[in-house]
Scaffold this active site. Structure first.
Site, PDB file in Angstrom:
ATOM      1  N   CYS A  42      26.550  33.524  50.268  1.00  0.00           N
ATOM      2  CA  CYS A  42      27.538  32.460  50.456  1.00  0.00           C
ATOM      3  C   CYS A  42      26.887  31.089  50.556  1.00  0.00           C
ATOM      4  O   CYS A  42      27.259  30.155  49.867  1.00  0.00           O
ATOM      5  CB  CYS A  42      28.376  32.750  51.699  1.00  0.00           C
ATOM      6  N   CYS A  47      29.348  30.727  47.563  1.00  0.00           N
ATOM      7  CA  CYS A  47      30.465  29.847  47.939  1.00  0.00           C
ATOM      8  C   CYS A  47      30.084  28.380  48.109  1.00  0.00           C
ATOM      9  O   CYS A  47      30.749  27.504  47.562  1.00  0.00           O
ATOM     10  CB  CYS A  47      31.085  30.301  49.266  1.00  0.00           C
ATOM     11  N   LYS A  50      28.565  26.585  44.940  1.00  0.00           N
ATOM     12  CA  LYS A  50      29.661  26.609  43.947  1.00  0.00           C
ATOM     13  C   LYS A  50      30.722  25.565  44.296  1.00  0.00           C
ATOM     14  O   LYS A  50      31.170  24.804  43.449  1.00  0.00           O
ATOM     15  CB  LYS A  50      30.246  28.022  43.898  1.00  0.00           C
ATOM     16  N   TYR A 175      36.824  35.979  39.403  1.00  0.00           N
ATOM     17  CA  TYR A 175      36.565  34.778  40.213  1.00  0.00           C
ATOM     18  C   TYR A 175      35.443  33.913  39.628  1.00  0.00           C
ATOM     19  O   TYR A 175      35.621  32.726  39.389  1.00  0.00           O
ATOM     20  CB  TYR A 175      36.081  35.201  41.609  1.00  0.00           C
ATOM     21  N   GLU A 179      35.738  30.223  37.799  1.00  0.00           N
ATOM     22  CA  GLU A 179      35.274  29.090  38.610  1.00  0.00           C
ATOM     23  C   GLU A 179      34.213  28.293  37.850  1.00  0.00           C
ATOM     24  O   GLU A 179      34.269  27.063  37.761  1.00  0.00           O
ATOM     25  CB  GLU A 179      34.719  29.586  39.951  1.00  0.00           C
ATOM     26  N   HIS A 432      57.545  15.578  53.331  1.00  0.00           N
ATOM     27  CA  HIS A 432      57.789  14.878  52.070  1.00  0.00           C
ATOM     28  C   HIS A 432      57.019  13.575  52.016  1.00  0.00           C
ATOM     29  O   HIS A 432      56.957  12.860  53.016  1.00  0.00           O
ATOM     30  CB  HIS A 432      59.294  14.596  51.929  1.00  0.00           C
ATOM     31  N   GLU A 437      55.598  21.321  50.243  1.00  0.00           N
ATOM     32  CA  GLU A 437      56.998  21.372  50.710  1.00  0.00           C
ATOM     33  C   GLU A 437      57.854  22.243  49.789  1.00  0.00           C
ATOM     34  O   GLU A 437      58.873  22.787  50.190  1.00  0.00           O
ATOM     35  CB  GLU A 437      57.611  19.973  50.832  1.00  0.00           C
TER      36      GLU A 437
HETATM   37  P1  NDP Z   1      35.157  40.257  39.506  1.00  0.00           P
HETATM   38  O1  NDP Z   1      35.179  41.680  39.831  1.00  0.00           O
HETATM   39  O2  NDP Z   1      36.112  39.338  40.148  1.00  0.00           O
HETATM   40  O3  NDP Z   1      35.295  40.067  37.928  1.00  0.00           O
HETATM   41  C1  NDP Z   1      34.454  40.718  37.045  1.00  0.00           C
HETATM   42  C2  NDP Z   1      34.945  40.417  35.641  1.00  0.00           C
HETATM   43  O4  NDP Z   1      34.011  40.936  34.704  1.00  0.00           O
HETATM   44  C3  NDP Z   1      36.285  41.079  35.350  1.00  0.00           C
HETATM   45  O5  NDP Z   1      37.034  40.188  34.564  1.00  0.00           O
HETATM   46  C4  NDP Z   1      35.888  42.331  34.587  1.00  0.00           C
HETATM   47  O6  NDP Z   1      36.864  42.741  33.658  1.00  0.00           O
HETATM   48  C5  NDP Z   1      34.690  41.839  33.830  1.00  0.00           C
HETATM   49  N1  NDP Z   1      33.748  42.911  33.516  1.00  0.00           N
HETATM   50  C6  NDP Z   1      33.251  43.860  34.346  1.00  0.00           C
HETATM   51  N2  NDP Z   1      32.378  44.645  33.703  1.00  0.00           N
HETATM   52  C7  NDP Z   1      32.313  44.176  32.436  1.00  0.00           C
HETATM   53  C8  NDP Z   1      31.595  44.575  31.287  1.00  0.00           C
HETATM   54  N3  NDP Z   1      30.761  45.600  31.316  1.00  0.00           N
HETATM   55  N4  NDP Z   1      31.787  43.886  30.139  1.00  0.00           N
HETATM   56  C9  NDP Z   1      32.624  42.827  30.105  1.00  0.00           C
HETATM   57  N5  NDP Z   1      33.344  42.405  31.162  1.00  0.00           N
HETATM   58  C10 NDP Z   1      33.179  43.062  32.318  1.00  0.00           C
HETATM   59  O7  NDP Z   1      33.642  39.830  39.744  1.00  0.00           O
HETATM   60  P2  NDP Z   1      32.944  38.452  39.934  1.00  0.00           P
HETATM   61  O8  NDP Z   1      31.564  38.711  39.498  1.00  0.00           O
HETATM   62  O9  NDP Z   1      33.710  37.351  39.305  1.00  0.00           O
HETATM   63  O10 NDP Z   1      33.020  38.263  41.496  1.00  0.00           O
HETATM   64  C11 NDP Z   1      32.637  39.312  42.385  1.00  0.00           C
HETATM   65  C12 NDP Z   1      33.409  39.251  43.649  1.00  0.00           C
HETATM   66  O11 NDP Z   1      32.902  38.196  44.449  1.00  0.00           O
HETATM   67  C13 NDP Z   1      34.901  38.916  43.484  1.00  0.00           C
HETATM   68  O12 NDP Z   1      35.669  40.032  43.226  1.00  0.00           O
HETATM   69  C14 NDP Z   1      35.220  38.298  44.812  1.00  0.00           C
HETATM   70  O13 NDP Z   1      35.568  39.297  45.716  1.00  0.00           O
HETATM   71  C15 NDP Z   1      33.927  37.627  45.217  1.00  0.00           C
HETATM   72  N6  NDP Z   1      34.006  36.193  44.969  1.00  0.00           N
HETATM   73  C16 NDP Z   1      34.884  35.441  45.682  1.00  0.00           C
HETATM   74  C17 NDP Z   1      34.987  34.098  45.470  1.00  0.00           C
HETATM   75  C18 NDP Z   1      35.978  33.301  46.228  1.00  0.00           C
HETATM   76  O14 NDP Z   1      36.465  33.759  47.250  1.00  0.00           O
HETATM   77  N7  NDP Z   1      36.339  32.105  45.764  1.00  0.00           N
HETATM   78  C19 NDP Z   1      34.172  33.416  44.479  1.00  0.00           C
HETATM   79  C20 NDP Z   1      33.284  34.296  43.772  1.00  0.00           C
HETATM   80  C21 NDP Z   1      33.218  35.625  44.022  1.00  0.00           C
HETATM   81  P3  NDP Z   1      38.108  43.680  34.063  1.00  0.00           P
HETATM   82  O15 NDP Z   1      39.134  42.770  34.648  1.00  0.00           O
HETATM   83  O16 NDP Z   1      38.536  44.260  32.753  1.00  0.00           O
HETATM   84  O17 NDP Z   1      37.589  44.695  35.018  1.00  0.00           O
END
Ligand code: NDP
Length: 442
Positions: A42, A47, A50, A175, A179, A432, A437
């Protein structure tokens, strides 16, 4: 049996640091081991940096909107300045974390921890014993094993690129992908966002995800869906992503394809600590592992992968262990935000989840252009949506895609967690003129 410590924490991220210093505050002898800076994903490579980048990116839109308010701004973005200031801020936070630990009397041991037995952890070639051990090692980005994998960067490297590239291909639709797509797009980089499915942001409310995807396209991101990258090749012009749809050219290729638990080097199987097939530590409701004196918190063991969840798990655990605490973390109505542009704040159920669970639900939505952009050439719109159980009147979910979506949802999240009804929501008088709101008048 006497041990070196009452509690030994492996990993000084958000969950581990909180658990260590609270336990020390209860008079326990505590050590924490960490091979990197203190603060974890984080603070160091997640976090915090980022969000600093998100702020940097948001100025682009604000400068554009400012013209309509009479400002004539000549702006120029300087990437090294942002990198340098971001590093200084992280060093400052690392210092704060170090002070928090030392002021609480927690001993910091530098190095990787690896289990020797149920009460012994080896760190830097030396063995340390503890009555209780907490695994808080977090997670790390994963990249599929495809040809050219060595050319791919992850969020770890994206936060430290020496130069801002002219173009970037980001693979993933979760995510991290959206982002960073928003950050690089606003900073003037040509962004391809490649997703293997039809609709990015799987798991979010469909209407919100569609609205967000459309907003990202309108902001200039080139979104390529139904596309699987199968290899990355290096050419004299840059990198080429080979895929089932097209050759995608860019200077940098960044995969945001999920994260995995950091358990590989912990020697867990040797001492009998069970893990799931994805490597996560298996924990019971009280955070205990298959060894009763060993516990785990945060991304290494849960699905939520959110800093406040790790902190809550660590804090409540040591309260229960050392201060007769009775509380357990609650995982319903966790508010969360995707810091995309526009950002998505969400709490509770999506429409699809609500329909699957309740016979009668009703959804209320509103789409509008926020006042701060109304006079300007910024065309970004805001979507607000609530999902209500028609039989009980309870608000099951609330979703905002628009400026300050996260700030808005944090406030409403308190009410949702307490069982807010639509009638109660509408009995609240709005402020407002605000965007929020709208939620009390739907
Ligand atoms: P996510 O699980 O959110 O997203 C992973 C993405 O990669 C999905 O779209 C998934 O597709 C795709 N994917 C997975 N495997 C493959 C593959 N082999 N080939 C192509 N595409 C693939 O992971 P992130 O890495 O974005 O983030 C991890 C976690 O970290 C999040 O889930 C969240 O909990 C946390 N996080 C939170 C944040 C916040 O609170 N603002 C910011 C950043 C991270 P599909 O949908 O088809 O599975």
């Amino acid at each position: 049996m006497t041990y070196d410590y009452d509690l030994l924490v492996i990993g000084a991220g958000s969950g581990g640091v909180r658990a260590a210093r609270i336990a020390a505050g209860y008079g326990k002898k505590v050590a924490i081991c960490e091979s990197d800076k203190v603060g974890g994903t984080c603070v160091i490579r997640g976090c915090v940096p980022k969000k600093l980048f998100v702020y940097a990116a948001q100025y682009k839109k604000m400068f554009k909107a400012a013209e309509a308010f009479g400002w004539d701004i000549q702006s120029q973005f300087n990437w090294p300045t942002l990198l340098n200031n971001k590093d200084q801020e992280i060093n400052r936070l690392n210092g704060i974390y170090l002070n928090l630990l030392s002021n609480a009397g927690v001993e910091l041991i530098k190095g990787f921890g690896s289990f020797v037995d149920a009460h012994t952890v080896a760190i830097g070639g030396k063995n340390y014993t503890a009555d209780k051990i907490l695994i808080a090692t977090g997670g790390t980005p994963t990249v599929p094993d495809i040809p050219g994998k060595q050319h791919i960067i992850t969020s770890n490297e994206a936060l430290d690129l020496k130069q801002l590239p002219a173009s970037i291909t980001i693979n993933g639709g979760g995510y991290i992908a959206v982002e960073f797509a928003g950050i690089f797009n606003a900073l003037g980089v040509a962004v391809n966002l490649v997703y293997r499915g039809q609709q990015i942001l799987r798991g979010f409310d469909d209407e919100v995800a569609q609205f967000a995807q459309q907003s990202f396209v309108e902001a200039g991101i080139n979104i390529i869906t139904d596309c699987e990258i199968t290899a990355v090749e290096k050419t004299e012009q840059g990198l080429v992503c080979k895929s089932n749809c097209a050759d995608i050219h860019s200077e940098v290729v960044f995969f945001a394809t999920g994260r995995q638990a950091n358990t590989e080097h912990l020697n867990l199987s040797k001492v009998g600590i069970s893990t799931q097939p994805n490597g996560q530590v298996v924990v019971a409701k009280d955070q205990s592992t298959s060894l009763p004196n060993v516990f785990a918190v945060g991304d290494v063991c849960n699905q939520n992968n959110l800093t406040p969840v790790a902190i809550r798990e660590g804090h409540y655990l040591v309260n229960r262990l050392y201060a007769n605490g009775k509380q357990f973390p609650e995982y319903d109505f966790i508010p969360t935000t995707v810091f995309s542009q526009p950002e998505i704040g969400t709490c509770g159920m999506t429409e699809a989840q609500a329909k699957a669970e309740y016979p009668n639900i009703e959804c209320f939505t509103s789409t509008f252009r926020a006042m701060k952009y109304a006079m300007s050439e910024v065309n970004e719109k805001t979507l607000m949506k609530i999902v209500v159980n028609s039989d009980t009147d309870q608000v099951l979910g609330m979703h905002v895609c628009g400026a300050d979506g996260g700030e808005i949802i944090q406030g409403f999240g308190v009410a949702l967690k307490q069982g807010l009804t639509k009638t109660q929501l509408n009995s609240t008088i709005g402020i407002h003129p605000t965007s929020a709101e709208e939620l009390v008048t739907l």
